[in-house]
Design an enzyme around this catalytic site. Structure first.
Site, PDB file in Angstrom:
ATOM      1  N   ASP A  29      47.400  24.033  22.800  1.00  3.21           N
ATOM      2  CA  ASP A  29      46.087  24.257  23.384  1.00  3.21           C
ATOM      3  C   ASP A  29      46.029  23.688  24.801  1.00  3.21           C
ATOM      4  O   ASP A  29      46.514  22.585  25.067  1.00  3.21           O
ATOM      5  CB  ASP A  29      45.038  23.573  22.497  1.00  3.21           C
ATOM      6  CG  ASP A  29      43.625  23.819  22.964  1.00  3.21           C
ATOM      7  OD1 ASP A  29      43.235  24.999  23.034  1.00  3.21           O
ATOM      8  OD2 ASP A  29      42.912  22.840  23.255  1.00  3.21           O
ATOM      9  N   GLU A  63      49.197  28.221  25.346  1.00  7.00           N
ATOM     10  CA  GLU A  63      47.966  28.765  25.901  1.00  7.00           C
ATOM     11  C   GLU A  63      47.883  28.230  27.323  1.00  7.00           C
ATOM     12  O   GLU A  63      47.523  27.074  27.550  1.00  7.00           O
ATOM     13  CB  GLU A  63      46.743  28.306  25.101  1.00  7.00           C
ATOM     14  CG  GLU A  63      45.449  28.901  25.666  1.00  7.00           C
ATOM     15  CD  GLU A  63      44.203  28.081  25.372  1.00  7.00           C
ATOM     16  OE1 GLU A  63      43.119  28.667  25.276  1.00  7.00           O
ATOM     17  OE2 GLU A  63      44.313  26.834  25.256  1.00  7.00           O
TER      18      GLU A  63
END
Length: 543
Positions: free
Chosen positions: A205, A266
């Site tokens: 993330d 990401e």
């Protein structure tokens, strides 16, 4: 080796499980490990290679679990570590690999480290694990700089002793200080903990945001910007060069296992920068957000596809395609809206969506995506043709954006509504009959349940299953090459291997199909005269 030409992850189709909304095993209205375990045969039958599970760690859920309080345990609402071990074992027995989410940019404000930092005081080693600063102004009452948070509002919160702490997202998500060796060592240990349990990899993330310029200079922006400023090479908190040292150490850990583990990033970065994250000694793959955000227009799609493949080919890295996820409006809804400019509206509740048109285009986009070389991600429910639920009652909204924006931006809850499995009334088999899902399901999802899809041979589910089966069994779809073939304006035509063609018609007129080709799979019925209708894709076998 994990970077070998035939490594599984290079062409894998990975199914994203937003665990809170996938399947509820105990009837409390919240998806859990028990529900996921019960649906593993469904996922195996779909034809995917792996599942990616959104954060399932203990969390106050200020941001859907992306505020982690303990990285080595399971949230009680989802189950236990023993259940997680059994899930991993059962998934492997069905031929499915398991990828978890790791959240290294920030912790929860309820994490033991942050509680220790608050108690220890300014200048302490405990506080140095995070980014604390004195304020500006004579009395320190002004934030240390002018940065803005992703969910609205300032990116600094002041505590009782007068210092401020940084949070690029919600105040409940204090940013870690990745210049601190303790932080780096802790996350290396966390990786090993889950790898030792059998986890096959991690989705990272905010992979582009972990490292900050220690000077914390002003940005001069009036609002939050997820990307680096146009032309700015040295952004103070996005895509900083020091991030690559961290990922090289992570890659060494992943490669130390007999069956090497994998990473997907990401990373929202400027064009041309994504490849830097995918060097041989860093991460394996990264989400292709350019493809997700691209309008469904032939010339724009071809540019994004060519740029993605070309940029990564220099490193021998595969592209990873994606149409939807837990942060973006479902593509059935996006593709049913009129486009403005060169990008698709991501969260534009003010514009109506033609659901029939969006579904037709979504089916065509699926065949395009699954015909491209590289890997692909499927977001739970897209194989059922689910659309964005953009009329959730305000009292049901839980995304932090709703509160932080002063109730002006509804946020991401509309793509996170619990899945419909069976039956004609809510909860549609998400949990036991009579249970109430944590977000309300639309009544007309009765026509979108897995059961209803299964009964209809023309359904979205059957399209996905057939496409994924062909993707696994057709040798042409395992080749790395893509060769464009001239086609009319508003269309795309390319060849994979020696005999498979993919045609996509995004014009407003039917087009003739190439001569000497046999249709294998079409997103909609072909014309009686052998033409490809508008908003339709087809896979063809060249004789």
């Amino acid at each position: 080796m994990s970077n070998s030409p035939d490594a599984w992850w290079r062409s894998a189709v990975i199914y994203q499980v937003y665990i809170r909304s996938f399947a509820d095993g105990n009837g409390d209205g919240i998806g859990d490990i028990a529900g996921l375990r019960s649906r593993l045969p469904y996922l195996a039958d779909l034809g995917i290679d792996a599942i990616w599970i959104n954060p399932w760690y203990p969390s106050p859920l200020a941001d859907g679990g992306y505020d982690v309080a303990d990285y080595r345990d399971i949230h009680p609402a989802y189950g236990t570590l023993d259940e997680a071990r059994r899930l991993i074992t059962e998934a492997h027995e069905l031929g499915l690999r398991v990828i978890l989410d790791i959240v290294p940019n920030h912790t929860s404000d309820q994490h033991a480290w942050f509680r220790q930092a608050l108690a220890a005081g300014p200048g302490s080693p405990e506080r140095n694990r995070y980014i604390f600063r004195d304020g500006r102004g004579e009395d320190g009452s002004l934030p240390p700089n002018d940065w803005h948070a992703a969910f609205g509002g300032p990116t600094w919160t002041r505590i009782d002793d007068g210092q401020w702490y940084l949070h690029l997202f919600a105040p409940e998500q204090p940013d870690l200080n990745w210049d601190n060796p303790q932080v780096r060592a802790e996350f290396e240990a966390i990786l090993r903990f889950w790898f030792d349990l059998g986890v096959d990899g991690f989705r990272i993330d905010v992979a582009h945001g972990m490292v900050k310029d220690p000077a914390l200079p002003d940005l001069g922006l009036s609002e939050f910007s997820v990307l680096a400023l146009e032309g700015q090479e040295d952004h103070p908190h996005w895509d900083r060069e020091d991030i690559h040292t961290i990922f090289r150490s992570w890659r060494a850990i992943a490669d130390s296992y007999p069956d090497p583990r994998v990473f997907v990033a990401e990373a929202h970065v400027r064009p041309g920068r994504l490849a830097d994250y995918l060097r041989d000694d860093e991460l394996h793959t990264a989400f292709n957000f350019d493809f997700l955000k691209c309008p469904l227009e032939a010339d724009q799609l071809r540019k994004v596809i060519d740029r993605s493949i070309t940029d990564l080919a220099v490193l021998g890295a595969p592209a990873t395609w994606v149409l939807s996820n837990h942060d973006e409006t479902r593509h059935v809804t996006r593709y049913g809206r009129a486009y403005t400019g060169v990008t698709a509206p991501m969260r534009d509740e003010g514009h109506p969506s033609d659901r029939a048109l969006g579904t037709r285009r979504a089916r065509a986009a699926t065949l395009l995506m699954l015909a491209l070389p590289g890997g692909a991600y499927i977001y739970q429910g897209e194989e059922l043709g689910l659309y964005e639920v953009d009329d959730l009652p305000e009292e049901a909204l839980q995304d932090p954006t709703w509160e932080r924006s002063g109730h002006t931006v509804r946020g991401r809850d509309g793509c996170r509504v619990p899945l419909p499995w069976t039956g004609d009334t809510p909860p549609f088999g998400f949990g036991p009959q009579g249970s109430t899902p944590w977000l309300p399901q639309p009544e007309d999802w009765k026509s979108h349940t897995a059961e209803a899809n299964q009964a209809d041979p023309t359904s979205m589910l059957h399209l996905y299953r057939t496409a994924l089966h062909l993707r696994r069994t057709l040798p042409d779809l395992t080749s790395k090459e893509l060769c464009w073939i001239d086609s009319p304006n508003g269309t795309l035509l390319f060849q994979r291997g020696t005999g498979l063609l993919c045609a996509l018609n995004l014009s407003d007129q039917p087009i003739p199909l190439p001569h000497g080709c046999r249709p294998l799979l079409a997103s909609e019925p072909l014309g009686n005269d052998g033409t490809l209708p508008p908003d339709t894709a087809v896979w063809l076998h060249r004789a």
